[in-house]
Design a protein around this motif. Structure first.
Motif, PDB file in Angstrom:
ATOM      1  N   MET A 141      -9.316 -10.909  19.759  1.00  0.00           N
ATOM      2  CA  MET A 141      -8.790  -9.592  20.123  1.00  0.00           C
ATOM      3  C   MET A 141      -8.023  -8.970  18.953  1.00  0.00           C
ATOM      4  SD  MET A 141      -9.555  -8.813  23.220  1.00  0.00           S
ATOM      5  CE  MET A 141     -10.514  -9.658  24.423  1.00  0.00           C
ATOM      6  N   LEU A 142      -7.267  -9.821  18.279  1.00  0.00           N
ATOM      7  CA  LEU A 142      -6.478  -9.325  17.158  1.00  0.00           C
ATOM      8  C   LEU A 142      -7.409  -8.799  16.061  1.00  0.00           C
ATOM      9  CD1 LEU A 142      -3.586  -8.993  16.219  1.00  0.00           C
ATOM     10  CD2 LEU A 142      -3.686 -11.250  15.189  1.00  0.00           C
ATOM     11  N   ALA A 143      -8.472  -9.541  15.824  1.00  0.00           N
ATOM     12  CA  ALA A 143      -9.448  -9.074  14.833  1.00  0.00           C
ATOM     13  C   ALA A 143     -10.034  -7.740  15.269  1.00  0.00           C
ATOM     14  CB  ALA A 143     -10.553 -10.113  14.654  1.00  0.00           C
ATOM     15  N   GLY A 144     -10.292  -7.628  16.586  1.00  0.00           N
ATOM     16  CA  GLY A 144     -10.820  -6.365  17.112  1.00  0.00           C
ATOM     17  C   GLY A 144      -9.836  -5.229  16.916  1.00  0.00           C
ATOM     18  N   LEU A 145      -8.563  -5.499  17.207  1.00  0.00           N
ATOM     19  CA  LEU A 145      -7.532  -4.460  17.058  1.00  0.00           C
ATOM     20  C   LEU A 145      -7.393  -4.039  15.590  1.00  0.00           C
ATOM     21  CD1 LEU A 145      -4.732  -5.780  19.434  1.00  0.00           C
ATOM     22  CD2 LEU A 145      -6.025  -3.667  19.700  1.00  0.00           C
ATOM     23  N   ARG A 146      -7.477  -5.020  14.706  1.00  0.00           N
ATOM     24  CA  ARG A 146      -7.332  -4.719  13.285  1.00  0.00           C
ATOM     25  C   ARG A 146      -8.531  -3.927  12.781  1.00  0.00           C
ATOM     26  NH1 ARG A 146      -3.230  -8.581  11.835  1.00  0.00           N
ATOM     27  NH2 ARG A 146      -1.646  -7.639  13.146  1.00  0.00           N
ATOM     28  N   GLY A 147      -9.632  -4.051  13.492  1.00  0.00           N
ATOM     29  CA  GLY A 147     -10.838  -3.335  13.070  1.00  0.00           C
ATOM     30  C   GLY A 147     -10.802  -1.859  13.428  1.00  0.00           C
ATOM     31  N   ILE A 148      -9.782  -1.475  14.206  1.00  0.00           N
ATOM     32  CA  ILE A 148      -9.720  -0.074  14.629  1.00  0.00           C
ATOM     33  C   ILE A 148      -9.005   0.768  13.586  1.00  0.00           C
ATOM     34  CG2 ILE A 148      -8.551   1.441  16.282  1.00  0.00           C
ATOM     35  CD1 ILE A 148      -9.475  -0.565  18.425  1.00  0.00           C
ATOM     36  N   ASP A 149      -9.592   1.886  13.290  1.00  0.00           N
ATOM     37  CA  ASP A 149      -9.079   2.794  12.268  1.00  0.00           C
ATOM     38  C   ASP A 149      -7.624   3.182  12.536  1.00  0.00           C
ATOM     39  OD1 ASP A 149      -8.734   4.688  10.375  1.00  0.00           O
ATOM     40  OD2 ASP A 149     -10.550   5.812  10.838  1.00  0.00           O
TER      41      ASP A 149
END
Lengths: 364, 282, 297
Positions: free
Chosen positions: C180-188
């Motif tokens: 999830m953290l990786a997903g959040l970090r992937g957001i602009d």
């Protein structure tokens, strides 16, 4: 067999990826020592063709000869080619020297011979101080020099360049362009050079092959391609800003052929037709620098129009206006700066123009 | 710094972190207590008198079945399983991933898809056919047999890992090496391998923890004297005979968890990359 | 002499083909072959040894009439829903907390993730100890004076599967948090700036903007959790051995026990085929959405 004096000969080459045809029965003969540029937009098949020549892609049909030898199914290393890539493709973990010698070491060439060749290549390219560095410690221009050196040490007849300058900034690009030209003059090798940059193509090539859709549209000297494009695609692809196109009709009356578009009538008495034309829809094209601004009425064709945008470029000035309802661009000297909205007179000689039929786009 | 938002934020995180650390703490303190103290006190209190005897006992005396030479047997079995399995599976998968990324041939992708789909099939479906295969080639019950099993089941995820990594490397590098005359093995050994050390580390982390922690394959494909550590731990803790020695159990548990924990704390961010990749394995 | 003829296709790229032999064998013999073999033999009455004596769907009728299998399925469903919901919610919340540009982020992440490095056996044994009714949490609270305190999930057949889920969540949530953290970090970053300029409260931004944007991450996570749920085995063995009685049995354990203890291979094969079927129910729609949908674009 390929003709004498031919370095690279491509015969009826086709390449299909599944149902997609990338190259279509393509033929190309490159003379010994010739500098050929493959020019076209991305996806036209120019890099693919180069990779086929290099042996990095298996072709579907046809044959490839290099120096008279059929190399269609030879390994890349056995074709007598050297290749320079867009991303330089230097082996990151090796020093410059090891990069240059890698192919020679793989081929099992004697150490002193390797050293001799590296010394020569390093001298030609002036990279002697860099030999012990790793690629990461080099600038873009230095990297590309090393990449050229890697092709150089292979001591081959044919050099293949795959967009070698695209990753460099504008200033370096023009510097290295000149160096490549000098290198060619010095080595007298055959060079096949892929680019989408028309300036590189115009300045470097003995002949340019303009490609589109896996087909060579025109293969000619740069000036011929620029001045007498065989079709509307070639005409539009070369030149910046692009050639002005007017769509209209080709008509004949008692004073001879003329081109008519809305309220514009262009007499074509000075135009050199390819063959005797027929009346019908056509496209009239003229390059921005072949149109004169406010230079009197001595031209076969003159008109007046309101200036829409003026773009001073420094070395020259671009003037955008409307001829009839169609956009029209002029390239004029830097001193000449009309104001926006000002009405100006323009004139040109249809001798410098190109006429294409509207359906196939071929030159008339 | 001490805004309400921060107090809430850090407060929550600290409480949750304590919850996550609690089992580790309990494991350690229990393993350092004597049995009388365990029977009297509570599991959260620190030991009044520290003793290392449970550790010694767990390592060299605890019994599983007839063997009473402690977890050391399982430890060395696990080492003898993990080391060759890691090397073999990574060797196979890296070459295979390289072939798939750079030397595509007809049909390769079909096998690859079957391999990846296979990663999602519950192991239970394939356990028995493998028993038969191993029995046929005479490796059932041996450590070599288990090494083969680990190599097989490590293949999908590792091949995917290496294929994706090699695909992400610039294609032109590969082409340059071919023009330079290097072949399949030459490019792999001299160009690709030196450039892909990080992904090898990720693969090693993934495999060491995965294989060390395996229980199912160990229990199916080995015999009591070749049991890996996890199987032995379970037998020690859950054996019904004798008096339960909780301190020895906890010492044995820590010993079993030590190798992956060390790998985890040393590797840090690479471990995260490894599990993110390995997570697909489920 | 130059090679002018097109070489034999079989020998082109030979090294790559040789290098792929292990993959081809694994894919065909073990994965495809083994699966087909098990499915085929699930229609036989194999007992101690596999025999091709077909009995149609008998094994499946028997399977679905066995209380132990029914309990296993029920447990799997409860365990599945609990671990899916809680690991997604907790994992996302932890990731959102860690994503607030906090100090010691690495320390917190290391703490939340370390249980994932441990095996299910270790996890199960530790939690068995923590939940021990005499010495564990219950014992400690009672010794503090609250003598009627009751928290004994591993020895209470009606809630034992929840007790097992506690350990599973402790072990696995860290992974979900990382994904999830990786997903959040992937957001602009600009999305956050835009939401702040528009004056949208943070929780609304998460709920209506960020979470919908993380759809692919959620789907991947879902598949990972789901395929892990079906395989749950070691944890149960270590914590309860299926007990008390058969209250915490799960399908994977059913398969193993029937194959290797009850010497009833046919039952084991039928049960494992049912497991395969349940995985397919999860995987096929996902694969279709993920890969099948793209072709239509």
């Amino acid at each position: 067999m390929a003709a004498n004096g031919t370095s690279v000969s491509i015969q009826d080459l086709s390449l299909n990826f599944g149902a997609v045809s990338v190259l279509r029965t393509l033929n190309l003969d490159v003379a010994e020592g010739e500098f050929i540029v493959l020019l076209g937009p991305s996806g036209c098949g120019k890099s693919t063709l180069l990779n086929c020549i290099a042996g990095l892609l298996d072709i579907s049909e046809g044959r490839i000869f290099i120096k008279g030898k059929n190399v269609t199914w030879e390994e890349p290393k056995d074709r007598g080619i050297g290749m320079v890539f867009q991303s330089y493709a230097l082996y990151p973990q090796m020093t410059v020297e090891k990069n240059l010698s890698f192919g020679l070491r793989v081929a099992g060439i004697a150490k002193d011979e390797i050293a001799k060749r590296i010394a020569r290549a390093a001298e030609i390219l002036q990279i002697e101080p860099l030999l012990q560095r790793k690629p990461a410690a080099l600038s873009g221009g230095q990297r590309q020099r090393v990449a050229i050196g890697r092709a150089l040490v292979r001591d081959v007849d044919v050099f293949l360049f795959d967009e070698p300058l695209s990753n460099l900034d504008a200033k370096l690009r023009s510097e290295l362009r000149v160096e490549i030209k000098l290198l060619h003059r010095k080595l007298q090798n055959t060079m096949i050079y892929v680019t989408h940059d028309q300036i590189e193509a115009m300045t470097l090539a003995d002949r340019i092959a303009v490609m589109k859709g896996g087909v060579i549209q025109q293969l000619d000297a740069p000036q011929t391609i620029y001045n007498r494009p065989v079709n509307r695609f070639v005409a539009g692809f070369l030149g910046s800003p692009a050639m002005n196109f007017l769509e209209g009709r080709l008509e004949k009356d008692n004073s001879g052929w003329r081109f008519a578009a809305e309220d514009v009538r262009i007499p074509l008495s000075t135009y050199a037709f390819e063959s005797e034309p027929e009346p019908g829809p056509a496209v009239f094209g003229i390059r921005p620098e072949h149109v004169a601004l406010n230079s009197g009425s001595g031209w076969p064709f003159t008109a007046t129009a309101a200036v829409e945008v003026v773009e001073p470029m420094g070395s020259d000035t671009l003037v955008w206006l409307k001829l009839g309802k169609q956009n029209f661009t002029l390239r004029v000297t830097a001193e000449c700066t009309p104001r926006n909205g000002e009405t100006v007179s323009i004139g040109f000689d249809p001798m410098r123009a190109s006429l294409f039929d509207i359906a196939a786009g071929n030159r008339i | 710094m001490f805004s309400r938002r921060n107090i809430f934020l850090y407060g929550t995180l600290v409480v949750v972190a304590l919850y996550y650390l609690l089992p580790l703490y309990v494991m350690v303190v229990t393993s350092l207590k004597g049995m009388p103290e365990i029977r009297l006190g509570n599991i959260f209190s620190p030991p009044l008198e520290i003793t290392f005897e449970p550790w010694v006992k767990a390592w060299s005396q605890a019994c599983t079945g007839l063997n009473c030479d402690g977890l050391s047997r399982g430890f060395w079995n696990s080492v003898r399983i993990t080391v060759p399995s890691v090397i073999l599976s990574i060797a196979i998968a890296s070459v295979n991933g390289y072939a798939l990324a750079n030397w595509r041939f007809k049909g390769a992708d079909t096998f690859f898809v079957i391999l990846i789909v296979g990663a999602f099939i519950p192991y239970q479906v394939m356990i028995y056919p493998i028993v038969i295969i191993l029995r046929e080639i005479g490796l059932y019950g041996s450590l070599s047999g288990l090494v083969i099993v680990h190599s097989i089941f490590g293949m999908p995820i590792l091949t995917l890992l290496f294929r994706n990594y090699f695909t992400s490397m610039p294609e032109e590098l590969f082409r340059a090496a071919r023009v330079d005359g290097a072949g399949f093995w030459g490019i792999y050994l001299r160009i690709m391998l030196p450039m892909s050390l990080p992904i090898f580390v990720v693969a090693i982390i993934l495999q060491v923890t995965g294989i060390w922690n395996d229980f199912l394959f160990g229990v199916v494909y080995t015999r009591p004297d070749t049991y890996p550590m996890t199987v032995q731990l379970n037998n020690i803790v859950n054996s019904v005979q004798g008096v339960k020695e909780y301190n020895v159990n906890m010492a044995a548990t820590i010993l079993t968890g030590l190798v992956p924990l060390i790998v985890y704390f040393i590797s840090g961010k690479l471990f995260v990359r490894g599990i993110a990749a390995g997570a697909v394995k489920g | 002499m130059s090679k002018s003829a097109r070489p034999n296709q079989l020998f082109r790229n030979l090294n790559a083909k040789v290098a792929s032999i292990p993959m081809v064998l694994t894919a065909l013999v073990v994965f495809a072959g083994g699966t087909a073999w098990t499915v085929l033999y699930s229609f036989t009455n194999s007992k101690l040894l596999p025999r091709l004596n077909f009995v149609g769907l008998d094994q499946y009728y028997r399977l679905w009439a066995t209380p132990r299998w029914l309990i296993s399925i029920e447990n799997l469903l409860i365990y599945g829903v609990v671990s899916l919901v809680f690991s997604l919610v907790i994992g996302f919340l932890l990731a959102a907390l860690l994503d607030q540009k906090i100090r010691f982020e690495d320390t917190f992440r290391t703490i939340f993730l370390y249980p994932f490095a441990l095996s299910f056996i270790v996890t199960g044994v530790v939690w068995q100890w923590l939940l021990n009714p005499d010495f564990g949490v219950q014992g400690v609270v009672r010794s503090l004076g609250w003598t009627s305190f009751d928290f004994n999930p591993l020895y209470n057949s009606s809630i034992v599967i929840y007790g097992i889920s506690i350990a599973a969540l402790w072990q696995g949530t860290g992974l979900i948090m990382c994904l999830m953290l990786a997903g959040l970090r992937g957001i602009d970053e600009d999305i956050w700036k835009a939401a702040r300029v528009d004056g949208i409260p943070m929780w609304k931004t998460y709920l209506f903007i960020i979470i919908p944007m993380m759809r692919p991450v959620f789907i991947t996570t879902l598949v990972i959790i789901a395929s892990g749920i079906v395989k749950v085995y070691d944890l149960v063995v270590a914590q309860t051995s299926g007990g008390p009685g058969i209250a915490s049995e799960v399908p994977a354990k059913y398969v193993y026990d029937y194959m290797f203890f009850a010497q009833n291979l046919g039952q084991g094969f039928a049960a494992s085929t049912m497991m395969l079927l349940s995985v397919m129910i999860v995987i096929v729609p996902w694969a279709y959405l993920e890969f099948g949908g793209r072709k239509r674009v």
